[in-house]
Design a protein around this motif. Sequence first.
Motif, PDB file in Angstrom:
ATOM      1  N   ARG A  16      71.838  46.416  27.592  1.00  0.00           N
ATOM      2  CA  ARG A  16      71.946  45.272  26.535  1.00  0.00           C
ATOM      3  C   ARG A  16      70.530  44.614  26.295  1.00  0.00           C
ATOM      4  O   ARG A  16      70.180  44.147  25.631  1.00  0.00           O
ATOM      5  N   GLN A  17      69.606  44.666  27.402  1.00  0.00           N
ATOM      6  CA  GLN A  17      68.358  44.128  27.570  1.00  0.00           C
ATOM      7  C   GLN A  17      67.485  44.622  28.460  1.00  0.00           C
ATOM      8  O   GLN A  17      67.870  45.182  29.438  1.00  0.00           O
ATOM      9  N   ARG A  18      66.172  44.844  28.104  1.00  0.00           N
ATOM     10  CA  ARG A  18      65.411  45.253  29.041  1.00  0.00           C
ATOM     11  C   ARG A  18      63.850  44.620  28.572  1.00  0.00           C
ATOM     12  O   ARG A  18      63.613  44.297  27.605  1.00  0.00           O
ATOM     13  N   LYS A  19      62.867  45.070  29.465  1.00  0.00           N
ATOM     14  CA  LYS A  19      61.652  44.430  29.514  1.00  0.00           C
ATOM     15  C   LYS A  19      60.764  45.328  28.553  1.00  0.00           C
ATOM     16  O   LYS A  19      60.888  46.556  28.713  1.00  0.00           O
ATOM     17  N   MET A  24      60.924  41.174  25.299  1.00  0.00           N
ATOM     18  CA  MET A  24      62.345  41.496  25.803  1.00  0.00           C
ATOM     19  C   MET A  24      62.915  42.358  24.726  1.00  0.00           C
ATOM     20  O   MET A  24      62.685  41.952  23.548  1.00  0.00           O
ATOM     21  N   VAL A  25      63.632  43.526  24.858  1.00  0.00           N
ATOM     22  CA  VAL A  25      64.558  44.094  23.885  1.00  0.00           C
ATOM     23  C   VAL A  25      65.792  43.853  24.065  1.00  0.00           C
ATOM     24  O   VAL A  25      66.350  43.982  25.163  1.00  0.00           O
ATOM     25  N   LEU A  26      66.352  43.375  22.950  1.00  0.00           N
ATOM     26  CA  LEU A  26      67.925  42.706  23.333  1.00  0.00           C
ATOM     27  C   LEU A  26      68.590  43.470  22.168  1.00  0.00           C
ATOM     28  O   LEU A  26      68.317  43.851  20.946  1.00  0.00           O
ATOM     29  N   ARG A  27      69.979  44.034  22.705  1.00  0.00           N
ATOM     30  CA  ARG A  27      70.848  44.835  21.805  1.00  0.00           C
ATOM     31  C   ARG A  27      72.130  43.969  21.968  1.00  0.00           C
ATOM     32  O   ARG A  27      72.851  44.261  22.792  1.00  0.00           O
ATOM     33  N   PRO A  28      72.309  43.004  21.020  1.00  0.00           N
ATOM     34  CA  PRO A  28      73.437  41.946  21.149  1.00  0.00           C
ATOM     35  C   PRO A  28      74.786  42.778  20.581  1.00  0.00           C
ATOM     36  O   PRO A  28      75.865  42.173  20.795  1.00  0.00           O
TER      37      PRO A  28
END
Length: 321
Positions: A16-19, A24-28
């Motif tokens: 769902r999230q990563r550095k 940060m990359v967010l995938r809500p």
Amino acid sequence: NLMRASGIDGLAGIPRQRKLGRGMVLRPLLDFPMASLRQFLVSRNTSWLEDPSNEDLAFDRNYIRHQILPLIEARWPNAASRIARSADFCRQASSLLDSTCEAMMQNQGAKGPVIRVAALEPGAGYFSLLLRSWLKVQQVPPMPAGRIIELERQLIESAQDKRPAIEWGGHVLRFFDSKLWLQKIGDLTMCPTLKWVKPGPLRIDHLIGTLEFKGRAGQPSGEILVSARRDGDRIDCQQGRRTVKDILREAGVPPWLRGSVPMLRRDEQLLAIAGVCVNRQLGSWMRENDVQLLWKPESPVLQEVLENVPLQAVDHDQGLR
């Protein structure tokens, strides 16, 4: 990922999230089914773009989505949501394992791009978990399982002088002095040849960093040549006339990094090995004028080298570091 024999990280699916660098990359929207997202957009008369590659069955993900999942759901309704729930359990387990492994790494003092092999405990059954945790902290691509198995075998079986090395994803992992050394392949650099004439710091490049004579007298007068070491280089230091090769070896500098250590010369005479020693003449001048020769590398691996040079290998009384 299951067909690739992935661990729980792979079975957890897309995070769902990563550095990513400093961000940060967010995938809500990961938890929302594709049909629900389309219905939502249609209800609000909003257009969207479809990636045409999503229909290409040459990609494994599309073959599974269009050919395999319909068969599974015909036998087990709601299979997709149940698989997603299992992936969520794997994600939770992965997070717990990451925290545990990071704590173990911290207890071993493993923070930077160099780690003692003993901290990873090859042959103990969880080498892969600890290695993946360390690599994740270093923000490098995960190492394929086959490479990890091969690396562990080499570490267990190889003698010190064999120095096993594994390359993947633009990185290389080497074994030296009972440690693993991680670098980007493009970060392996030789010290360029530069003339140092003007007073003040000399910036060499974005990896080797900066040299500076610091003190009330500044730097010695005249031109200094900065370069990589040369075959047969010798220096008249506190311990007598010695080869640069022997000095760097005793200082614990890995062989592939020795060309990155700056050498200071004048009229073909070697004045200093940055961070390690200076010749008697320069050392005498530095003591008389209360001057230090500082080397500030910017490469994390070179920083690690400089920090771990044994005290007995460094002329501290001659103002190095």
